[in-house]
Design a protein around this motif. Sequence first.
Motif, PDB file in Angstrom:
ATOM      1  N   GLY A   1       7.577  33.910 -33.313  1.00  0.00           N
ATOM      2  CA  GLY A   1       8.392  33.755 -34.511  1.00  0.00           C
ATOM      3  C   GLY A   1       7.661  33.105 -35.669  1.00  0.00           C
ATOM      4  O   GLY A   1       8.275  32.815 -36.687  1.00  0.00           O
ATOM      5  N   VAL A   2       6.365  32.855 -35.525  1.00  0.00           N
ATOM      6  CA  VAL A   2       5.618  32.192 -36.605  1.00  0.00           C
ATOM      7  C   VAL A   2       5.636  33.037 -37.880  1.00  0.00           C
ATOM      8  O   VAL A   2       5.698  32.500 -38.987  1.00  0.00           O
ATOM      9  CB  VAL A   2       4.174  31.873 -36.160  1.00  0.00           C
ATOM     10  N   ASP A   3       5.642  34.360 -37.725  1.00  0.00           N
ATOM     11  CA  ASP A   3       5.708  35.222 -38.905  1.00  0.00           C
ATOM     12  C   ASP A   3       6.970  34.951 -39.706  1.00  0.00           C
ATOM     13  O   ASP A   3       6.952  34.980 -40.943  1.00  0.00           O
ATOM     14  CB  ASP A   3       5.628  36.700 -38.505  1.00  0.00           C
ATOM     15  N   ARG A   4       8.075  34.640 -39.037  1.00  0.00           N
ATOM     16  CA  ARG A   4       9.341  34.388 -39.735  1.00  0.00           C
ATOM     17  C   ARG A   4       9.292  33.106 -40.555  1.00  0.00           C
ATOM     18  O   ARG A   4       9.779  33.067 -41.686  1.00  0.00           O
ATOM     19  CB  ARG A   4      10.497  34.341 -38.732  1.00  0.00           C
ATOM     20  N   ILE A   5       8.679  32.064 -40.012  1.00  0.00           N
ATOM     21  CA  ILE A   5       8.603  30.827 -40.784  1.00  0.00           C
ATOM     22  C   ILE A   5       7.666  31.001 -41.981  1.00  0.00           C
ATOM     23  O   ILE A   5       7.891  30.450 -43.052  1.00  0.00           O
ATOM     24  CB  ILE A   5       8.203  29.614 -39.922  1.00  0.00           C
ATOM     25  N   MET A   6       6.625  31.803 -41.800  1.00  0.00           N
ATOM     26  CA  MET A   6       5.712  32.040 -42.917  1.00  0.00           C
ATOM     27  C   MET A   6       6.403  32.824 -44.027  1.00  0.00           C
ATOM     28  O   MET A   6       6.237  32.510 -45.211  1.00  0.00           O
ATOM     29  CB  MET A   6       4.463  32.762 -42.419  1.00  0.00           C
ATOM     30  N   GLU A   7       7.181  33.828 -43.657  1.00  0.00           N
ATOM     31  CA  GLU A   7       7.954  34.594 -44.652  1.00  0.00           C
ATOM     32  C   GLU A   7       8.938  33.673 -45.370  1.00  0.00           C
ATOM     33  O   GLU A   7       9.074  33.727 -46.595  1.00  0.00           O
ATOM     34  CB  GLU A   7       8.708  35.741 -43.984  1.00  0.00           C
ATOM     35  N   ALA A   8       9.627  32.833 -44.610  1.00  0.00           N
ATOM     36  CA  ALA A   8      10.596  31.905 -45.199  1.00  0.00           C
ATOM     37  C   ALA A   8       9.900  30.912 -46.123  1.00  0.00           C
ATOM     38  O   ALA A   8      10.367  30.640 -47.234  1.00  0.00           O
ATOM     39  CB  ALA A   8      11.342  31.174 -44.082  1.00  0.00           C
ATOM     40  N   PHE A   9       8.771  30.383 -45.688  1.00  0.00           N
ATOM     41  CA  PHE A   9       8.010  29.419 -46.483  1.00  0.00           C
ATOM     42  C   PHE A   9       7.574  30.040 -47.812  1.00  0.00           C
ATOM     43  O   PHE A   9       7.638  29.397 -48.855  1.00  0.00           O
ATOM     44  CB  PHE A   9       6.807  28.922 -45.688  1.00  0.00           C
ATOM     45  N   ALA A  10       7.137  31.283 -47.764  1.00  0.00           N
ATOM     46  CA  ALA A  10       6.674  31.968 -48.982  1.00  0.00           C
ATOM     47  C   ALA A  10       7.791  32.124 -50.004  1.00  0.00           C
ATOM     48  O   ALA A  10       7.528  32.239 -51.203  1.00  0.00           O
ATOM     49  CB  ALA A  10       6.093  33.337 -48.623  1.00  0.00           C
ATOM     50  N   ARG A  11       9.039  32.095 -49.567  1.00  0.00           N
ATOM     51  CA  ARG A  11      10.194  32.287 -50.456  1.00  0.00           C
ATOM     52  C   ARG A  11      10.794  30.979 -50.969  1.00  0.00           C
ATOM     53  O   ARG A  11      11.759  30.997 -51.719  1.00  0.00           O
ATOM     54  CB  ARG A  11      11.277  33.078 -49.724  1.00  0.00           C
ATOM     55  N   LEU A  12      10.240  29.846 -50.573  1.00  0.00           N
ATOM     56  CA  LEU A  12      10.773  28.557 -51.021  1.00  0.00           C
ATOM     57  C   LEU A  12      10.518  28.331 -52.500  1.00  0.00           C
ATOM     58  O   LEU A  12       9.489  28.749 -53.031  1.00  0.00           O
ATOM     59  CB  LEU A  12      10.109  27.407 -50.248  1.00  0.00           C
ATOM     60  N   GLY A  24      -0.776  25.359 -32.479  1.00  0.00           N
ATOM     61  CA  GLY A  24      -0.864  26.325 -31.384  1.00  0.00           C
ATOM     62  C   GLY A  24      -1.850  27.412 -31.752  1.00  0.00           C
ATOM     63  O   GLY A  24      -2.354  27.471 -32.878  1.00  0.00           O
ATOM     64  N   ASP A  25      -2.123  28.243 -30.797  1.00  0.00           N
ATOM     65  CA  ASP A  25      -3.100  29.293 -31.032  1.00  0.00           C
ATOM     66  C   ASP A  25      -2.756  30.483 -30.157  1.00  0.00           C
ATOM     67  O   ASP A  25      -1.984  30.367 -29.218  1.00  0.00           O
ATOM     68  CB  ASP A  25      -4.503  28.786 -30.694  1.00  0.00           C
ATOM     69  N   GLY A  26      -3.326  31.607 -30.484  1.00  0.00           N
ATOM     70  CA  GLY A  26      -3.080  32.792 -29.682  1.00  0.00           C
ATOM     71  C   GLY A  26      -3.689  34.026 -30.300  1.00  0.00           C
ATOM     72  O   GLY A  26      -4.401  33.965 -31.313  1.00  0.00           O
ATOM     73  N   SER A  27      -3.366  35.147 -29.715  1.00  0.00           N
ATOM     74  CA  SER A  27      -3.978  36.416 -30.110  1.00  0.00           C
ATOM     75  C   SER A  27      -3.517  36.907 -31.485  1.00  0.00           C
ATOM     76  O   SER A  27      -4.167  37.777 -32.063  1.00  0.00           O
ATOM     77  CB  SER A  27      -3.680  37.487 -29.061  1.00  0.00           C
ATOM     78  N   LEU A  28      -2.446  36.364 -32.030  1.00  0.00           N
ATOM     79  CA  LEU A  28      -1.937  36.806 -33.332  1.00  0.00           C
ATOM     80  C   LEU A  28      -2.490  35.999 -34.512  1.00  0.00           C
ATOM     81  O   LEU A  28      -2.103  36.241 -35.654  1.00  0.00           O
ATOM     82  CB  LEU A  28      -0.405  36.746 -33.359  1.00  0.00           C
ATOM     83  N   ARG A  29      -3.370  35.082 -34.242  1.00  0.00           N
ATOM     84  CA  ARG A  29      -3.860  34.206 -35.318  1.00  0.00           C
ATOM     85  C   ARG A  29      -4.430  34.991 -36.501  1.00  0.00           C
ATOM     86  O   ARG A  29      -4.090  34.702 -37.657  1.00  0.00           O
ATOM     87  CB  ARG A  29      -4.899  33.222 -34.783  1.00  0.00           C
TER      88      ARG A  29
END
Length: 170
Positions: A1-12, A24-29
């Motif tokens: 769900g990190v993509d969702r917080i980034m989208e929300a953050f961009a709209r602030l 955290g880290d992972g394959s989607l970085r």
Amino acid sequence: GVDRIMEAFARLQDADRWRLHIVGDGSLRNTLEKLADDRGIANQVAFLGWQSPVWCQLQRTSIFVLPSHYEGFSSALIEAMALGVPSIALDTQIGSAAVIEHACNGWLADGDDAVEGLRSAMQAMIDDTAMRLRLGIAATKVANQYSVQRSVHKLTRLAEVDLRRRDAKT
């Protein structure tokens, strides 16, 4: 769900005054780094990778957001609340909804439209410092319900009840 917080953050509103730290880290970085660049927030997003212990990072946090698509009982949420960090989770996360009482000890954002729900919740907390402080103080009280000592006590009592039931049957 990190993509969702980034989208929300961009709209602030006034997002340029805030920073988004992703732990955290992972394959989607790489994909998430590109998303930050595409949304024009790359300078405000820090990918911190794996942090152990996470307490040090949480202590410097103004708002904790749990954007997961699915979430049971989140130790990350409890850790943030234990440190008095005002926390946002989605009302569709069963475990989070069991821990957070909306607008009393945290914020349950609308999970049906998660990006807008997270944006709205973050904006509300950004705009209201007093609310952040109040929620953070209340959060510490909830976190105490999940302390190791209290959990051991509850498990011990359950085991005793179970043993008494078994003894009564024999």
